[in-house]
Design an enzyme around this catalytic site. Structure first.
Site, short mmCIF file in Angstrom:
data_model
loop_
_atom_site.label_atom_id
_atom_site.label_comp_id
_atom_site.label_asym_id
_atom_site.label_seq_id
_atom_site.Cartn_x
_atom_site.Cartn_y
_atom_site.Cartn_z
N TYR A 118 -21.77 -16.48 21.36
CA TYR A 118 -22.50 -17.68 20.95
C TYR A 118 -22.17 -18.84 21.88
CZ TYR A 118 -24.17 -21.51 17.99
OH TYR A 118 -24.82 -22.63 17.51
N SER A 157 -24.57 -27.27 20.44
CA SER A 157 -23.51 -27.04 19.47
C SER A 157 -22.21 -27.50 20.08
CB SER A 157 -23.43 -25.54 19.13
OG SER A 157 -22.22 -25.23 18.46
#
Length: 229
Positions: free
Chosen positions: A144, A131
């Site tokens: 995250y 990501s």
């Protein structure tokens, strides 16, 4: 015919990758978190095979897979599964840190460890769909981003360790992509969701297939993808 083991194929990027591989005649094995999910995925993706193993419980993966028939060959392991729970460091409870680190980092590490003997034999490829949060962290994204920064470190170390065995390792860093996860992120952020603003899952899937299909004399190590507008 090559054999691919894919996580996170129930929706979004993983589903597109699995469908494309099936359509071109490759063997596709999908990891599902439980038997019910495995049945649902098999219905959605005819031609795919399934294994059951919960990335949220990395310590049980070895036992879970030992009770099932594994493929005798794996040419690629594609890590797409992930979870995200937003919150500030001041507010995010340990349980949500643990969940994200388990699914996004420890689960992929353990699954890779278990599949390495097969990947070494085939001189296969490991693809981590990371990501943009694996490259930098924004406010509210601490847990995250930490899990995805760790995933980047895992990929870098694995690449160095497994080069002698011919195993190639790719990290792909998509920006915001129009998936069900992105829709949930918008709900957490309290923002309206407009899929047209983001990368289509098909575009990220094309990048993954490029990494899988490179000739043996080359490897794609790190690639960032961002929305065009």
């Amino acid at each position: 015919m090559r054999t691919h083991l894919i996580t996170g194929a129930g929706s979004g990027i993983g589903s597109v990758v699995a469908r494309r591989l099936i359509e071109r005649g490759d063997r596709v094995v999908l990891l599902a978190r439980d038997a019910g999910r495995a049945r649902a995925i098999a219905t959605e993706l005819p031609g795919a095979e399934t294994l059951v193993g919960d990335l949220a419980q990395p310590g049980r993966l070895s036992w879970a897979l030992s009770t099932q028939q594994l493929p005798d060959r794996i040419d690629s392991l594609v890590h797409v599964a992930g979870v995200v729970d937003l919150g500030s460091v001041a507010e995010l409870p340990a349980s949500l840190w643990e969940r994200q680190i388990a699914v996004n980092l420890l689960g992929p590490a353990e699954l890779t460890r278990l599949m390495l003997p097969l990947l070494r034999v085939s001189r296969g490829r490991v693809v981590f769909v990371n990501s943009g949060a694996g490259l930098h962290a924004n406010a509210g994204w601490s847990a995250y981003a930490a899990s995805k920064h760790g995933l980047r470190a895992l990929a870098d170390a694995l690449r160095a360790e497994e080069a002698e065995h011919g195993v190639r390792v790719t990290s792909i860093y998509p920006g915001r992509t129009a998936t069900p996860m992105q829709e949930r992120v918008h709900q957490q952020e309290g923002r309206e969701y407009d899929a047209s603003r983001y990368i289509a899952p098909e575009s990220v899937a094309t990048t993954i297939l490029t990494a899988l299909d490179l000739p043996d004399d080359a490897t794609l190590t790190d690639l960032s993808i961002r929305p065009a507008h």
